[in-house]
Enzyme design. Structure first.
Site, PDB file in Angstrom:
ATOM      1  N   ASP A   9      26.975   6.006   7.226  1.00  0.00           N
ATOM      2  CA  ASP A   9      27.715   5.818   8.478  1.00  0.00           C
ATOM      3  C   ASP A   9      28.172   7.192   8.956  1.00  0.00           C
ATOM      4  OD1 ASP A   9      29.524   5.294  10.498  1.00  0.00           O
ATOM      5  OD2 ASP A   9      30.447   3.591   9.491  1.00  0.00           O
ATOM      6  N   GLU A 105      24.418   4.217  12.170  1.00  0.00           N
ATOM      7  CA  GLU A 105      24.428   3.485  10.908  1.00  0.00           C
ATOM      8  C   GLU A 105      23.010   3.176  10.442  1.00  0.00           C
ATOM      9  OE1 GLU A 105      28.499   0.799  10.945  1.00  0.00           O
ATOM     10  OE2 GLU A 105      26.686  -0.027  11.848  1.00  0.00           O
TER      11      GLU A 105
END
Length: 388
Positions: A9, A105
């Site tokens: 992330d 992500e």
């Protein structure tokens, strides 16, 4: 249970990308807005800005009050996508990327021979080094690993920024107890209120709830899925069906006159049409919503024969635009949604269409036109070509 998933992330991605591209922004509070207008909102904030309480959704004018020194910059989506591809390549140089979930992500499946915690930590450190060396030292990726993808995503968020956390099966569920309910992936504001109504006010209670309690609280199988995920079990992905595609835009002062707002609506419509075609889908409704500068809203919807044609959708937008009240009033925001979607392969056209249908030759010309425009946009960016 062994580790099976690794999640990456990227921290404050849009703001970090701007600090990478503009050295003058490094180390200072930065807010990224879709347009440079005080009525707009921050779609990203650097960690220097977050320290002042600025977060995603903060109005630009409010951000300036919270942090007078903040630098507000206009978003550059095309450059963020270009940088995103470099980041995917950097992660891929360390471990195969199973799927990209969004622009900031992605997750990786851990092969059976790479599941020892120390090996996974080494992979995580290698990913961080690759991002630093191959892309930019100003972009950080938080890495999480766990026995399933849901927990790996949670792990990536629990040590931000620039974190590296491995959740082993023996760590569960205690490692999650210090989180807030809203920190849990899948628990939004509405779900939090529903959990409160069922007597669940903290993560400890959530983790210790029975499967039936979570099923009841969620009102269905998603509660069962969460019960298994909290215990480190792998749960097959639920099949999802995209229900709508839409865009909205807060108008800058120079675009608030109806003559300036209409071209914005058409651009939003064409952008949605391009996305529709990229997903191989057709739409059967066009929804328009307008917010007026002096207050008040207006909305309406028109039903369509299933289509993915930009020209048809442009006509639908124009038709609804003419139906709006207060034609001379200035506008603050325009929103449009393509709804009642169907996959092209699953759609059966009506036997008797209303009105005169275009010839197959005309349909092919329109299809070729849309295809050509989509290819140009994909190669040269969204501003390269659009319907006049």
């Amino acid at each position: 249970m062994s580790l099976t998933a690794l999640f990456v992330d990227f921290d404050a991605y849009f703001a970090s990308a701007e600090q990478h591209m503009q050295p003058c922004l490094r180390g200072v509070p930065v807010g990224v807005a879709p347009i440079l207008a005080e009525t707009s909102c921050c779609i990203a904030a650097s960690y220097e800005a977050k320290a002042h309480g600025i977060k995603t959704g903060t109005r630009v004018s409010d951000a300036r009050v919270l942090c007078p020194d903040i630098r507000i910059v206009e978003a550059q989506p095309a450059k963020y996508v270009e940088l995103h591809h470099q980041l995917v390549a950097a992660v891929e140089s360390c471990i195969h990327v199973e799927a990209v979930l969004s622009i900031d992500e992605m997750w990786c499946w851990l092969p059976y021979n790479l599941r020892e915690p120390e090996t996974v930590k080494k992979i995580g450190r290698n990913i961080k080094r690759a991002i630093h060396d191959q892309v930019s030292p100003w972009i950080n990726g938080s890495v999480g690993a766990a026995p399933n993808k849901w927990l790996a995503k949670m792990a990536s968020k629990m040590r931000k920024p620039d974190g590296l956390l491995i959740i082993n099966h023996d760590d569960l569920p205690e490692i999650l107890y210090d989180l807030e309910l809203r920190d849990m992936h899948g628990v939004g504001r509405g779900m939090e209120l529903r959990l409160h109504a069922h007597g669940i006010h903290d993560v400890r209670t959530l983790c210790n709830a029975t499967r039936q309690q979570l099923h009841t609280a969620w009102g269905g199988i998603e509660g069962d899925r969460l019960w298994f995920q909290l215990r480190g079990k792998e749960v097959p992905e639920a099949a999802t069906m995209r229900r709508s595609i839409g865009h909205s835009h807060v108008l800058p002062p120079e675009k608030r006159h109806p003559d300036g707002a209409l071209p914005v609506l058409h651009k939003l419509t064409q952008k949605a049409a391009q996305r529709l075609r990229s997903h191989g889908m057709l739409t059967r409704s066009y929804y328009l919503s307008l917010s007026y500068l002096r207050g008040g809203k207006w909305k309406d919807e028109i039903m369509l024969e299933a289509t993915d044609d930009s020209l048809v959708l442009a006509r639908a937008a124009g038709h609804l635009w003419k139906q709006r009240p207060h034609h001379a009033e200035h506008l603050l925001k325009v929103s449009m949604v393509l709804g009642r979607l169907a996959h092209t392969g699953n759609y059966t056209p009506p036997l008797f269409s209303e009105g005169a249908s275009p010839s197959q030759k005309s349909e092919k010309k329109l299809h070729d036109l849309n295809t050509s425009m989509d290819k140009l946009v994909q190669k040269f960016g969204r501003q390269s070509i659009y319907l006049g």
